[in-house]
Design a protein around this motif. Structure first.
Motif, PDB file in Angstrom:
ATOM      1  N   ARG A  43      16.783 -66.096 -15.909  1.00 52.26           N
ATOM      2  CA  ARG A  43      15.587 -66.290 -16.728  1.00 52.26           C
ATOM      3  C   ARG A  43      15.565 -65.250 -17.837  1.00 52.26           C
ATOM      4  O   ARG A  43      15.812 -64.067 -17.588  1.00 52.26           O
ATOM      5  CB  ARG A  43      14.348 -66.164 -15.854  1.00 52.26           C
ATOM      6  CG  ARG A  43      13.041 -66.365 -16.592  1.00 52.26           C
ATOM      7  CD  ARG A  43      11.873 -66.112 -15.670  1.00 52.26           C
ATOM      8  NE  ARG A  43      10.614 -66.052 -16.405  1.00 52.26           N
ATOM      9  CZ  ARG A  43       9.534 -65.416 -15.992  1.00 52.26           C
ATOM     10  NH1 ARG A  43       9.551 -64.784 -14.831  1.00 52.26           N
ATOM     11  NH2 ARG A  43       8.436 -65.407 -16.727  1.00 52.26           N
ATOM     12  N   ILE A  44      15.287 -65.667 -19.038  1.00 52.74           N
ATOM     13  CA  ILE A  44      15.235 -64.750 -20.183  1.00 52.74           C
ATOM     14  C   ILE A  44      13.780 -64.424 -20.468  1.00 52.74           C
ATOM     15  O   ILE A  44      12.944 -65.321 -20.664  1.00 52.74           O
ATOM     16  CB  ILE A  44      15.923 -65.371 -21.407  1.00 52.74           C
ATOM     17  CG1 ILE A  44      17.419 -65.557 -21.108  1.00 52.74           C
ATOM     18  CG2 ILE A  44      15.723 -64.494 -22.646  1.00 52.74           C
ATOM     19  CD1 ILE A  44      18.193 -66.233 -22.205  1.00 52.74           C
ATOM     20  N   VAL A  45      13.477 -63.137 -20.505  1.00 49.66           N
ATOM     21  CA  VAL A  45      12.094 -62.678 -20.590  1.00 49.66           C
ATOM     22  C   VAL A  45      11.923 -61.802 -21.827  1.00 49.66           C
ATOM     23  O   VAL A  45      12.712 -60.881 -22.062  1.00 49.66           O
ATOM     24  CB  VAL A  45      11.703 -61.866 -19.329  1.00 49.66           C
ATOM     25  CG1 VAL A  45      10.249 -61.428 -19.419  1.00 49.66           C
ATOM     26  CG2 VAL A  45      11.939 -62.700 -18.076  1.00 49.66           C
ATOM     27  N   THR A  46      10.895 -62.088 -22.606  1.00 48.80           N
ATOM     28  CA  THR A  46      10.523 -61.255 -23.751  1.00 48.80           C
ATOM     29  C   THR A  46       9.045 -60.944 -23.654  1.00 48.80           C
ATOM     30  O   THR A  46       8.321 -61.505 -22.820  1.00 48.80           O
ATOM     31  CB  THR A  46      10.814 -61.961 -25.088  1.00 48.80           C
ATOM     32  OG1 THR A  46      10.068 -63.188 -25.144  1.00 48.80           O
ATOM     33  CG2 THR A  46      12.294 -62.266 -25.239  1.00 48.80           C
ATOM     34  N   ASP A  47       8.594 -60.055 -24.514  1.00 53.65           N
ATOM     35  CA  ASP A  47       7.171 -59.706 -24.582  1.00 53.65           C
ATOM     36  C   ASP A  47       6.572 -60.414 -25.798  1.00 53.65           C
ATOM     37  O   ASP A  47       7.117 -60.296 -26.902  1.00 53.65           O
ATOM     38  CB  ASP A  47       7.027 -58.189 -24.717  1.00 53.65           C
ATOM     39  CG  ASP A  47       5.592 -57.724 -24.533  1.00 53.65           C
ATOM     40  OD1 ASP A  47       4.686 -58.390 -25.071  1.00 53.65           O
ATOM     41  OD2 ASP A  47       5.382 -56.692 -23.877  1.00 53.65           O
ATOM     42  N   PRO A  48       5.468 -61.137 -25.631  1.00 60.14           N
ATOM     43  CA  PRO A  48       4.859 -61.815 -26.787  1.00 60.14           C
ATOM     44  C   PRO A  48       4.513 -60.871 -27.931  1.00 60.14           C
ATOM     45  O   PRO A  48       4.389 -61.314 -29.081  1.00 60.14           O
ATOM     46  CB  PRO A  48       3.599 -62.458 -26.196  1.00 60.14           C
ATOM     47  CG  PRO A  48       3.885 -62.597 -24.739  1.00 60.14           C
ATOM     48  CD  PRO A  48       4.748 -61.416 -24.376  1.00 60.14           C
ATOM     49  N   ALA A  57      15.984 -64.932 -31.282  1.00 54.67           N
ATOM     50  CA  ALA A  57      17.268 -64.604 -30.669  1.00 54.67           C
ATOM     51  C   ALA A  57      17.275 -64.959 -29.183  1.00 54.67           C
ATOM     52  O   ALA A  57      18.289 -65.436 -28.651  1.00 54.67           O
ATOM     53  CB  ALA A  57      17.579 -63.122 -30.865  1.00 54.67           C
ATOM     54  N   ALA A  58      16.160 -64.738 -28.502  1.00 48.90           N
ATOM     55  CA  ALA A  58      16.082 -65.081 -27.084  1.00 48.90           C
ATOM     56  C   ALA A  58      16.204 -66.586 -26.881  1.00 48.90           C
ATOM     57  O   ALA A  58      16.889 -67.050 -25.954  1.00 48.90           O
ATOM     58  CB  ALA A  58      14.764 -64.572 -26.495  1.00 48.90           C
ATOM     59  N   THR A  59      15.558 -67.347 -27.736  1.00 49.87           N
ATOM     60  CA  THR A  59      15.669 -68.803 -27.657  1.00 49.87           C
ATOM     61  C   THR A  59      17.111 -69.250 -27.884  1.00 49.87           C
ATOM     62  O   THR A  59      17.626 -70.135 -27.189  1.00 49.87           O
ATOM     63  CB  THR A  59      14.738 -69.452 -28.697  1.00 49.87           C
ATOM     64  OG1 THR A  59      13.384 -69.093 -28.407  1.00 49.87           O
ATOM     65  CG2 THR A  59      14.874 -70.971 -28.689  1.00 49.87           C
ATOM     66  N   ASP A  60      17.775 -68.632 -28.869  1.00 47.49           N
ATOM     67  CA  ASP A  60      19.171 -68.984 -29.133  1.00 47.49           C
ATOM     68  C   ASP A  60      20.070 -68.606 -27.964  1.00 47.49           C
ATOM     69  O   ASP A  60      20.999 -69.350 -27.611  1.00 47.49           O
ATOM     70  CB  ASP A  60      19.651 -68.303 -30.411  1.00 47.49           C
ATOM     71  CG  ASP A  60      19.099 -68.960 -31.667  1.00 47.49           C
ATOM     72  OD1 ASP A  60      18.592 -70.096 -31.577  1.00 47.49           O
ATOM     73  OD2 ASP A  60      19.184 -68.340 -32.749  1.00 47.49           O
ATOM     74  N   LEU A  61      19.821 -67.443 -27.350  1.00 43.98           N
ATOM     75  CA  LEU A  61      20.631 -67.040 -26.198  1.00 43.98           C
ATOM     76  C   LEU A  61      20.453 -68.021 -25.046  1.00 43.98           C
ATOM     77  O   LEU A  61      21.429 -68.413 -24.382  1.00 43.98           O
ATOM     78  CB  LEU A  61      20.246 -65.625 -25.758  1.00 43.98           C
ATOM     79  CG  LEU A  61      20.944 -65.109 -24.498  1.00 43.98           C
ATOM     80  CD1 LEU A  61      22.464 -65.089 -24.669  1.00 43.98           C
ATOM     81  CD2 LEU A  61      20.422 -63.716 -24.127  1.00 43.98           C
ATOM     82  N   ARG A  62      19.230 -68.432 -24.808  1.00 44.86           N
ATOM     83  CA  ARG A  62      18.977 -69.409 -23.744  1.00 44.86           C
ATOM     84  C   ARG A  62      19.762 -70.694 -24.007  1.00 44.86           C
ATOM     85  O   ARG A  62      20.405 -71.258 -23.100  1.00 44.86           O
ATOM     86  CB  ARG A  62      17.473 -69.685 -23.684  1.00 44.86           C
ATOM     87  CG  ARG A  62      17.020 -70.475 -22.479  1.00 44.86           C
ATOM     88  CD  ARG A  62      15.506 -70.603 -22.465  1.00 44.86           C
ATOM     89  NE  ARG A  62      14.846 -69.312 -22.282  1.00 44.86           N
ATOM     90  CZ  ARG A  62      14.092 -68.716 -23.211  1.00 44.86           C
ATOM     91  NH1 ARG A  62      13.923 -69.282 -24.399  1.00 44.86           N
ATOM     92  NH2 ARG A  62      13.521 -67.556 -22.967  1.00 44.86           N
ATOM     93  N   ALA A  63      19.737 -71.148 -25.264  1.00 42.54           N
ATOM     94  CA  ALA A  63      20.486 -72.360 -25.623  1.00 42.54           C
ATOM     95  C   ALA A  63      21.991 -72.132 -25.526  1.00 42.54           C
ATOM     96  O   ALA A  63      22.734 -73.037 -25.120  1.00 42.54           O
ATOM     97  CB  ALA A  63      20.104 -72.799 -27.036  1.00 42.54           C
TER      98      ALA A  63
END
Length: 816
Positions: A43-48, A57-63
């Motif tokens: 699971r990839i976790v960021t802070d809003p 970048a997190a969205t791209d890494l997940r993809a």
């Protein structure tokens, strides 16, 4: 040993891509982090509260993880991505002393990737990606993407990631950054023949080109390449970047710093935004109108991270309107500096980075005593053909604003443009940009990449060098290219592919495909200096290169066939066909009166080459990736625009003539016997301190580089006869601004100094950049027999391609 340890440290700490995949594997190991295993991805976790680019970048890494593995989020492990001070969970680990971020605090664009056990209740293991600032964090996410097998060029060159069942990250901490050069980026330019037709007709037909849909793809590429700066496309055909406020807002979301070229002060696109008469773009006569035009942009863009270009030129790549004397030009520019900086100060951004580019005629104004504020970066240009015109001196190196370099990988202008294929050797980029680095140009590097495609390799190498100068230039070019080919074309095939790129660059360095005419626009047409046999030898080398490239096809994964064509096969086959077309047509004309059958065969060869070029380009535009690149590739000359700077369309012989048999009693004249020049390549020389052998550059698979001292020596044995010696050097520039290139040549102990003046823009310069060579005649006649030759530094660095010995009677016609 110490140097070796330093290099290893640079590769580990600086994040060199050669080591990227070593810490991500398919098998689990002791303490490894399961990024994807058994069909489940971490699971990839960021802070809003973190920056927008971190979420992107997190969205791209997940993809990217899904692209590689097909796994969906669901694992017990987590990837925490955050910027220091903007991610509460990471800041909590810092506060508790569980992670050491002392080297990240206050650092520019740096990041670490670290495994950690039980970072929070219910989380068994986490992979931390922590950035010192917003771009550093984004770079960290994309570094992991590249380590799992997603190329920065996955979209722009259709480098489809290859499947891996599982991904495990080795335990430990890996630190990256800070970058060598503070601002690193590209200039999209001369977009009329690729980017704009493609965007308008294929990629984003619903928005005026170029718009947010196209720039979003550019911004993502820049982040994946660890770049941070863009000069946007600016020709009249393109809608000005800031005419659509969504573009600047998007750049800010991606954390891309926006700038503008030497011809566009204060982020203004003059060809699209200045609507008053050209004569009114005169600061001496119309300071109110021009000043209001600049202030408007400062007001709209002050809230964004930008590099502000100061000074003034004409509306489009031309000299400043108004002042005529050098004194008036200097005084006007200094007034402009003061007024532009006042505009920035009035909007609270006086500390924003500012740059002044003494490009073309502006360099003469600078040389005449122009005073530039000390905190403004001086950005030195090349001569548009890859040879840097000026390097900062000691006083300029001491300025707080520092220095930068504006470098061309593509160019529209005199003496002839090169807009089609990317043929600048990575080794030339390394030598010139490395030299600039050594002389203190470290604040900003920008490469003019034209339409971006097909300049993928050159762009990648330029930006990789800017990120880590020392680590990158320490590696042989073939090693870098082999690794790049493994990542972007076919894993395990890099060692076969690198020599093909080397041959491609070597052949096209001798003459670019866009420069296959030996007369300039406006002059009477005349053929090349190569006779038929010499041209045939060149074509034979291209044919061998094509055959070796085609032989690779079965070894390329099906998912990478499009990438293979875009990155290697099209450039190789297109440049080979361009040469066949020109030289076969020349041979036809030379044989027409003496060998009709041979002439007709050559004519048909020229037509076949032309047909092949068109078929290759049609395939690029229509077939690749399901038509994704329709409109992108236009072979030179694409049309009749800018004729004074572009080669003429080739004149092909008649295609309808029958192929006659030999006439009774008629024979072709035998070629006159010639004595071939003797070429002494760099690898035959013994060098002392002050000289080194450079790989990947020149016609002889390398050149000799002199730092201005020491000597390179060779013994030769000439056949009987009378000989003259010439030294071939690359058309670089002296360290001393405006100074000549100097070399001392010793023949059998007799020393003589040769000076070669360098005047950018004159005919000697034009011939030199088209040939990528200056020929230095040595005024000594040599008889046959043994001779001792020494090349001695004379205070100025230079690059020696070869020494040639020419039969004296051939000298005048054999300097090519």
């Amino acid at each position: 040993m110490l140097a070796r340890l330093f290099l290893i440290l640079m590769l580990l700490v600086g994040g060199a891509r050669a080591q990227a995949a070593d810490w991500v594997g398919a098998a689990a190991g002791p303490g490894s982090f399961p990024l994807a295993a058994d069909g489940a991805a971490a699971r990839i976790v960021t802070d809003p509260a973190d920056h927008a680019v971190v979420q992107i970048a997190a969205t791209d890494l997940r993809a990217d993880i899904a692209r590689v593995t097909g796994a969906s989020p669901g694992g017990t492990a987590q990837v925490w991505i955050g910027t220091l001070g903007r991610n509460a969970a990471i800041d909590g680990l810092v506060a508790s002393g569980r992670i050491d971020v002392s080297r990240l605090r206050g650092a520019w664009e740096s990041f670490l990737i670290q495994t950690i056990d039980r970072p929070a209740p219910g989380v068994r293991q986490a992979l931390l990606i922590i950035g010192s600032d917003r771009r550093g964090t984004a770079y960290g996410a994309y570094e992991l993407s590249q380590a799992i097998g997603v190329s920065p060029w996955h979209w722009w060159a259709d480098v489809t990631p290859l499947h891996r069942d599982a991904l495990h990250v080795s335990p430990g901490t890996r630190r990256f950054g800070p970058p060598s050069v503070r601002y690193r980026g590209i200039f999209l330019n001369d977009e009329d023949w690729g980017l704009v037709p493609w965007a308008a007709g294929t990629h984003a037909p619903d928005e005026p080109p170029l718009g947010p849909k196209s720039y979003a793809r550019v911004f993502e590429l820049l982040l994946r390449l660890k770049a941070n700066l863009l000069w946007p496309a600016m020709h009249r055909i393109t809608r000005p970047f800031n005419a659509d406020p969504a573009n600047a807002a998007l750049a800010d979301r991606y954390a891309i710093v926006m700038g503008s070229s030497h011809a566009e002060p204060m982020l203004r696109n003059n060809v699209g935004e200045w609507t008053a008469p050209v004569a009114d773009f005169d600061y001496a006569k119309n300071p109110g109108g021009v000043g209001a035009y600049w202030r408007e942009r400062v007001a709209t863009n002050a809230r964004y991270e930008s590099v502000w270009t100061l000074g003034m030129r004409g509306i489009h790549d031309s000299g400043m309107v108004g002042p005529t004397s050098m004194a008036d030009k200097r005084a006007t520019l200094e007034r402009i500096f003061a007024d532009q900086r006042a505009m920035l100060r009035d909007h609270g951004i006086e500390r924003a980075p500012q740059v002044f580019m003494p490009y073309k005629e502006v360099l003469d104004i600078y040389r005449a005593g122009l005073t530039v504020p000390d905190d403004v970066t001086l950005m030195w240009p090349d001569d548009n053909f890859g040879y840097i015109r000026r390097f900062p001196n000691a006083a300029e190196r001491a300025r707080p604003g520092g220095s930068g370099i504006y470098y061309h990988l593509s160019y529209l202008g005199a003496p002839l443009s090169y807009l089609w294929l990317s043929t600048t050797p990575p080794a030339l980029i390394r030598e010139e940009m490395g030299r600039a680095w050594d002389r203190g140009a470290r604040m900003m590097w920008v490469a003019n990449v034209g339409d971006l495609k097909p300049a993928e390799l050159a762009t990648d190498y330029f930006l990789r060098l800017a990120w880590d100068v020392e680590g990158t230039r320490a590696r042989p070019i073939d090693d870098v290219v082999a690794q790049w080919a493994d990542e972007n074309i076919a894993p395990g095939q890099g060692a076969r592919i690198a020599p093909l790129f080397a041959a491609y660059h070597r052949l096209n360095f001798a003459r670019r495909p866009e420069h296959l005419q030996w007369y300039l626009p406006g002059e009477k047409a005349h053929p090349s200096p190569l006779d038929i046999a010499q041209a045939d030898a060149r074509l034979a080398e291209f044919a061998r290169l094509e055959a070796a490239t085609d032989a690779l096809t079965p070894s390329i994964p099906a998912a990478r066939q499009d990438a293979f064509f875009e990155l290697l096969a099209y450039p190789v086959h297109a440049s080979a066909a361009a040469n066949r077309r020109v030289f076969a047509a020349e041979a036809h004309d030379r044989l027409r009166d003496t060998d009709l059958a041979g002439a007709t065969a050559r004519g048909r060869m020229a037509w076949a080459a032309d047909a092949q070029l068109r078929a290759l380009t049609r395939r690029y535009n229509r077939d690749l990736a399901g038509g994704k690149w329709r409109g992108m590739m236009a072979m030179e000359p694409a049309d009749g625009q800018w004729r004074s700077y572009r080669m003429a369309a080739p004149l092909l012989p008649s295609a309808d003539a029958p192929l006659p048999g030999p006439r009774s009693g008629a024979t072709s004249p035998a070629p006159a016997p010639t004595v071939a020049p003797i070429i002494v390549a760099p690898d035959r020389f013994a060098v002392s301190a002050g000289w080194r052998k450079v790989d990947g550059l020149g016609r002889q698979d390398g050149v000799l580089a002199s730092d201005g001292s020491g000597a390179a020596r060779v013994r030769i044995n000439l056949p009987q006869g009378s000989w003259r010696m010439v030294v071939d050097i690359l058309p670089t520039y002296a360290d001393a601004d405006g100074g000549p290139l100097r070399l001392v040549v010793a023949v059998d102990g007799r020393r003589q100094r040769i000076d070669i003046p360098r005047t950018t823009g004159d005919r000697d310069w034009a011939d030199a950049v088209l040939d990528n060579r200056i020929t230095m005649p040595v005024p000594t006649r040599l008889d046959g027999g043994a001779h001792r030759i020494a090349l001695e530094g004379a205070g100025e660095p230079l690059l020696v391609e070869a020494v040639r010995f020419l039969p004296e009677r051939m000298l005048d016609g054999s300097l090519h």
